[in-house]
Scaffold this active site. Structure first.
Site, PDB file in Angstrom:
ATOM      1  N   HIS A   5       0.823  -1.203   0.000  1.00  0.00           N
ATOM      2  CA  HIS A   5       0.000   0.000   0.000  1.00  0.00           C
ATOM      3  C   HIS A   5       0.860   1.256   0.000  1.00  0.00           C
ATOM      4  O   HIS A   5       2.045   1.206   0.289  1.00  0.00           O
ATOM      5  CB  HIS A   5      -0.972   0.027   1.192  1.00  0.00           C
ATOM      6  N   ARG A   9      -1.668  10.891   4.327  1.00  0.00           N
ATOM      7  CA  ARG A   9      -2.270  11.546   5.488  1.00  0.00           C
ATOM      8  C   ARG A   9      -3.346  12.500   4.980  1.00  0.00           C
ATOM      9  O   ARG A   9      -3.084  13.289   4.069  1.00  0.00           O
ATOM     10  CB  ARG A   9      -1.213  12.306   6.280  1.00  0.00           C
ATOM     11  N   GLU A  56      -3.741   3.513   1.727  1.00  0.00           N
ATOM     12  CA  GLU A  56      -4.098   3.660   3.141  1.00  0.00           C
ATOM     13  C   GLU A  56      -4.297   5.143   3.413  1.00  0.00           C
ATOM     14  O   GLU A  56      -3.362   5.938   3.251  1.00  0.00           O
ATOM     15  CB  GLU A  56      -2.983   3.116   4.030  1.00  0.00           C
ATOM     16  N   ASN A  60      -5.059  11.604  11.382  1.00  0.00           N
ATOM     17  CA  ASN A  60      -4.588  11.860  12.745  1.00  0.00           C
ATOM     18  C   ASN A  60      -5.557  12.857  13.361  1.00  0.00           C
ATOM     19  O   ASN A  60      -5.703  13.982  12.871  1.00  0.00           O
ATOM     20  CB  ASN A  60      -3.159  12.404  12.726  1.00  0.00           C
ATOM     21  N   HIS A  74       3.335  11.700  -7.452  1.00  0.00           N
ATOM     22  CA  HIS A  74       1.940  11.367  -7.710  1.00  0.00           C
ATOM     23  C   HIS A  74       1.722   9.861  -7.654  1.00  0.00           C
ATOM     24  O   HIS A  74       2.666   9.086  -7.670  1.00  0.00           O
ATOM     25  CB  HIS A  74       1.499  11.899  -9.080  1.00  0.00           C
ATOM     26  N   GLU A 122      -2.150  10.765 -11.440  1.00  0.00           N
ATOM     27  CA  GLU A 122      -2.003  10.726 -12.886  1.00  0.00           C
ATOM     28  C   GLU A 122      -2.904   9.638 -13.448  1.00  0.00           C
ATOM     29  O   GLU A 122      -2.967   8.533 -12.918  1.00  0.00           O
ATOM     30  CB  GLU A 122      -0.546  10.436 -13.259  1.00  0.00           C
TER      31      GLU A 122
END
Length: 135
Positions: A5, A9, A56, A60, A74, A122
């Site tokens: 993965h 964030r 993922e 936070n 990207h 992209e």
């Protein structure tokens, strides 16, 4: 060895889940909460984690914006038709930042979009790209 993965964030987990599922056509694969360390996770992708790399999304708690810096480039997704994918993304409220057209110095047709946190994605036109966006 295989790629599992890529972690991004995000400042608003639900907004990001909506973008990746409703705009890019991914599936929400699983979520988890960690109250002790104050973060939430959501995994999205076009297929099961046992077979494909996924994204993922990490939220936070209490952080609503991140500085993206200049090192990150990207994520790339294959699509059957980049122009049609851009139109579909626009219709679903997505932000197209580069219209479909040949890559500089080449013939491969690409486009760029941004997710709600500003991460660049992209779109690379590949006939018979398989499942997912633009298919």
């Amino acid at each position: 060895m295989r790629l599992l993965h890529t972690m991004l964030r995000v400042g608003d987990l639900q907004r990001s889940i909506d973008f990746y599922t409703k705009v890019l056509g991914m599936k929400l694969l699983r979520t988890s909460e960690n109250p002790e360390y104050k973060y939430s996770l959501a995994f999205v992708g076009y297929g099961p984690e046992t077979e494909e790399a996924v994204i993922e999304l990490t939220y936070n708690w209490g952080v609503d914006k991140y500085e993206l810096g200049t090192a990150y480039g990207h994520i790339a997704l294959s699509v059957d038709n980049a122009a049609e994918a851009c139109e579909k993304i626009r219709q679903n409220g997505g932000n197209v930042t580069r219209e479909a057209g040949p890559v500089k110095g080449g013939t491969t047709v690409i486009a760029f979009v941004e997710d709600p946190d500003g991460y660049k994605i992209e779109l690379i036109e590949e006939k018979d790209a398989g499942r997912g966006l633009g298919n």
